[in-house]
Design a protein around this motif. Structure first.
Motif, PDB file in Angstrom:
ATOM      1  N   ALA A  94       3.444   5.442   6.515  1.00 54.13           N
ATOM      2  CA  ALA A  94       2.698   4.165   6.599  1.00 54.13           C
ATOM      3  C   ALA A  94       2.775   3.736   7.810  1.00 54.13           C
ATOM      4  CB  ALA A  94       3.822   3.075   5.981  1.00 54.13           C
ATOM      5  N   GLY A  95       3.828   4.184   8.626  1.00 58.92           N
ATOM      6  CA  GLY A  95       3.700   3.834  10.290  1.00 58.92           C
ATOM      7  C   GLY A  95       2.474   4.623  10.891  1.00 58.92           C
ATOM      8  N   ALA A  96       2.367   5.660  10.536  1.00 57.24           N
ATOM      9  CA  ALA A  96       1.304   6.677  10.998  1.00 57.24           C
ATOM     10  C   ALA A  96       0.036   6.204  10.670  1.00 57.24           C
ATOM     11  CB  ALA A  96       1.312   7.944  10.509  1.00 57.24           C
ATOM     12  N   VAL A  97      -0.242   5.532   9.415  1.00 54.00           N
ATOM     13  CA  VAL A  97      -1.723   4.798   9.189  1.00 54.00           C
ATOM     14  C   VAL A  97      -1.777   3.791  10.218  1.00 54.00           C
ATOM     15  CG1 VAL A  97      -2.561   3.389   7.487  1.00 54.00           C
ATOM     16  CG2 VAL A  97      -1.223   5.576   6.668  1.00 54.00           C
ATOM     17  N   ALA A  98      -0.854   2.906  10.536  1.00 51.19           N
ATOM     18  CA  ALA A  98      -1.271   1.731  11.182  1.00 51.19           C
ATOM     19  C   ALA A  98      -1.349   2.363  12.643  1.00 51.19           C
ATOM     20  CB  ALA A  98      -0.027   0.553  11.317  1.00 51.19           C
ATOM     21  N   SER A  99      -0.503   3.228  13.138  1.00 49.86           N
ATOM     22  CA  SER A  99      -0.837   4.026  14.400  1.00 49.86           C
ATOM     23  C   SER A  99      -1.940   4.723  14.656  1.00 49.86           C
ATOM     24  CB  SER A  99       0.618   4.791  14.747  1.00 49.86           C
ATOM     25  OG  SER A  99       1.759   4.286  14.434  1.00 49.86           O
ATOM     26  N   THR A 100      -2.621   5.395  13.755  1.00 48.92           N
ATOM     27  CA  THR A 100      -3.762   6.057  13.699  1.00 48.92           C
ATOM     28  C   THR A 100      -4.992   5.019  14.029  1.00 48.92           C
ATOM     29  OG1 THR A 100      -3.158   7.585  12.160  1.00 48.92           O
ATOM     30  CG2 THR A 100      -5.441   7.563  12.463  1.00 48.92           C
ATOM     31  N   TYR A 101      -4.944   4.201  13.492  1.00 44.11           N
ATOM     32  CA  TYR A 101      -5.803   2.704  13.765  1.00 44.11           C
ATOM     33  C   TYR A 101      -5.684   2.467  15.192  1.00 44.11           C
ATOM     34  CZ  TYR A 101      -8.133  -1.525  14.170  1.00 44.11           C
ATOM     35  OH  TYR A 101      -9.009  -2.603  14.485  1.00 44.11           O
ATOM     36  N   TYR A 126      -2.668   9.736   1.172  1.00 42.08           N
ATOM     37  CA  TYR A 126      -2.279   9.490   2.459  1.00 42.08           C
ATOM     38  C   TYR A 126      -3.312   9.939   3.276  1.00 42.08           C
ATOM     39  CZ  TYR A 126       0.335  10.573   6.739  1.00 42.08           C
ATOM     40  OH  TYR A 126       0.667  10.541   8.170  1.00 42.08           O
ATOM     41  N   THR A 127      -3.713  11.343   3.089  1.00 39.27           N
ATOM     42  CA  THR A 127      -4.755  11.766   3.919  1.00 39.27           C
ATOM     43  C   THR A 127      -6.034  11.029   3.930  1.00 39.27           C
ATOM     44  OG1 THR A 127      -3.878  13.926   3.374  1.00 39.27           O
ATOM     45  CG2 THR A 127      -6.177  13.858   4.358  1.00 39.27           C
ATOM     46  N   THR A 128      -6.395  10.433   2.927  1.00 35.72           N
ATOM     47  CA  THR A 128      -7.726   9.835   2.633  1.00 35.72           C
ATOM     48  C   THR A 128      -7.550   8.447   3.592  1.00 35.72           C
ATOM     49  OG1 THR A 128      -8.206  10.693   0.514  1.00 35.72           O
ATOM     50  CG2 THR A 128      -9.348   8.598   1.036  1.00 35.72           C
ATOM     51  N   ILE A 129      -6.442   7.737   3.399  1.00 36.96           N
ATOM     52  CA  ILE A 129      -6.035   6.530   4.021  1.00 36.96           C
ATOM     53  C   ILE A 129      -6.063   6.653   5.569  1.00 36.96           C
ATOM     54  CG2 ILE A 129      -3.784   6.234   3.864  1.00 36.96           C
ATOM     55  CD1 ILE A 129      -4.243   3.203   3.263  1.00 36.96           C
ATOM     56  N   LEU A 130      -5.613   7.801   5.821  1.00 39.93           N
ATOM     57  CA  LEU A 130      -5.214   8.135   7.297  1.00 39.93           C
ATOM     58  C   LEU A 130      -6.597   8.448   7.991  1.00 39.93           C
ATOM     59  CD1 LEU A 130      -2.745   8.599   9.181  1.00 39.93           C
ATOM     60  CD2 LEU A 130      -2.964  11.061   8.722  1.00 39.93           C
ATOM     61  N   VAL A 131      -7.539   9.303   7.434  1.00 41.25           N
ATOM     62  CA  VAL A 131      -8.976   9.422   7.869  1.00 41.25           C
ATOM     63  C   VAL A 131      -9.751   8.276   7.858  1.00 41.25           C
ATOM     64  CG1 VAL A 131     -11.039  10.966   7.538  1.00 41.25           C
ATOM     65  CG2 VAL A 131      -8.765  12.036   7.197  1.00 41.25           C
ATOM     66  N   VAL A 151       0.867  -1.184   0.045  1.00 35.06           N
ATOM     67  CA  VAL A 151      -0.026   0.143  -0.119  1.00 35.06           C
ATOM     68  C   VAL A 151       0.921   1.246  -0.036  1.00 35.06           C
ATOM     69  CG1 VAL A 151      -1.590   1.290   1.315  1.00 35.06           C
ATOM     70  CG2 VAL A 151      -1.853  -1.167   1.083  1.00 35.06           C
ATOM     71  N   GLY A 152       2.097   1.289   0.851  1.00 40.07           N
ATOM     72  CA  GLY A 152       2.811   2.361   0.874  1.00 40.07           C
ATOM     73  C   GLY A 152       3.575   2.652  -0.530  1.00 40.07           C
ATOM     74  N   GLN A 153       3.870   1.647  -1.093  1.00 40.03           N
ATOM     75  CA  GLN A 153       4.331   1.825  -2.655  1.00 40.03           C
ATOM     76  C   GLN A 153       3.431   2.175  -3.593  1.00 40.03           C
ATOM     77  OE1 GLN A 153       5.987  -1.830  -4.232  1.00 40.03           O
ATOM     78  NE2 GLN A 153       7.577  -0.606  -5.172  1.00 40.03           N
ATOM     79  N   ASP A 154       2.311   1.930  -3.352  1.00 40.13           N
ATOM     80  CA  ASP A 154       1.283   2.216  -4.396  1.00 40.13           C
ATOM     81  C   ASP A 154       0.828   3.578  -4.033  1.00 40.13           C
ATOM     82  OD1 ASP A 154      -0.516   1.658  -6.383  1.00 40.13           O
ATOM     83  OD2 ASP A 154      -2.165   1.605  -4.992  1.00 40.13           O
ATOM     84  N   LEU A 155       0.651   4.194  -3.050  1.00 40.97           N
ATOM     85  CA  LEU A 155       0.320   5.434  -2.469  1.00 40.97           C
ATOM     86  C   LEU A 155       1.482   6.455  -2.242  1.00 40.97           C
ATOM     87  CD1 LEU A 155      -2.584   4.742  -0.158  1.00 40.97           C
ATOM     88  CD2 LEU A 155      -2.683   5.326  -2.460  1.00 40.97           C
ATOM     89  N   ARG A 156       2.732   5.692  -2.662  1.00 40.36           N
ATOM     90  CA  ARG A 156       4.138   6.699  -2.551  1.00 40.36           C
ATOM     91  C   ARG A 156       4.440   7.272  -1.079  1.00 40.36           C
ATOM     92  NH1 ARG A 156       2.320   8.134  -7.802  1.00 40.36           N
ATOM     93  NH2 ARG A 156       3.581   7.374  -9.446  1.00 40.36           N
ATOM     94  N   LEU A 157       3.967   6.391  -0.026  1.00 37.12           N
ATOM     95  CA  LEU A 157       4.038   6.851   1.406  1.00 37.12           C
ATOM     96  C   LEU A 157       5.614   6.539   1.878  1.00 37.12           C
ATOM     97  CD1 LEU A 157       0.841   5.085   2.827  1.00 37.12           C
ATOM     98  CD2 LEU A 157       1.228   7.475   1.967  1.00 37.12           C
ATOM     99  N   SER A 158       6.005   7.449   2.608  1.00 38.76           N
ATOM    100  CA  SER A 158       7.272   7.158   3.084  1.00 38.76           C
ATOM    101  C   SER A 158       6.974   6.224   4.452  1.00 38.76           C
ATOM    102  CB  SER A 158       7.866   8.586   3.914  1.00 38.76           C
ATOM    103  OG  SER A 158       7.036   9.097   5.188  1.00 38.76           O
ATOM    104  N   GLY A 159       8.236   5.836   4.900  1.00 34.61           N
ATOM    105  CA  GLY A 159       8.125   4.848   5.997  1.00 34.61           C
ATOM    106  C   GLY A 159       7.267   5.461   7.220  1.00 34.61           C
TER     107      GLY A 159
END
Length: 133
Positions: A50-57, A102-107, A39-47
């Motif tokens: 990507a960690g913030a996405v998991a941590s937000t949940y 990034y913003t969409t997946i984070l929210v 997912v990070g590669q597809d959305l061009r997320l930094s490490g």
């Protein structure tokens, strides 16, 4: 009209559905982490992103466990468990369909974290479950 569980005791049907829902929540909770590199590669997320996405949940999940328990006490456990399961499923579907930034997946992952917290304390609620309808 007969239902598929007509001969079963009500309590066992409730336990079965709750166990199935908890299994889905646990599988869902662990499904994101192995997919983060893809997912990070597809959305061009930094490490860090990507960690913030998991941590937000995780942060939203932990922060809302107590309020979710209070909500279950006030509105009824069955109603809240059903609603949170639907919320978790719909937000995960939204992640799959619409998370293109990034913003969409984070929210969406934060919204998804609002769904499962009720399932953490549900085993302690079984003694209060009615044995019949």
């Amino acid at each position: 009209m007969k239902t598929p569980f007509a001969g079963w005791p009500y309590w066992w049907v409730a336990v079965g559905f709750a166990a199935l829902a908890l299994g889905m929540i646990l599988m869902d909770r662990t499904a994101l982490y192995p997919l983060l590199p893809v997912v990070g590669q597809d959305l061009r997320l930094s490490g860090a992103q990507a960690g913030a996405v998991a941590s937000t949940y995780a942060v939203v999940y932990v922060a809302t466990q107590i309020p979710a328990g209070v909500l279950g006490d006030r509105l009824g456990l069955k109603r809240v468990l059903s609603g949170t399961l639907v919320l978790a499923g719909l937000t995960l579907l939204a992640v799959a369909l619409w998370a293109r930034s990034y913003t969409t997946i984070l929210v969406l992952m934060a919204m998804h974290g609002l769904g499962p917290p009720e399932y953490g304390p549900w085993p302690t609620a079984w003694p209060q479950m009615p044995r019949r309808r």
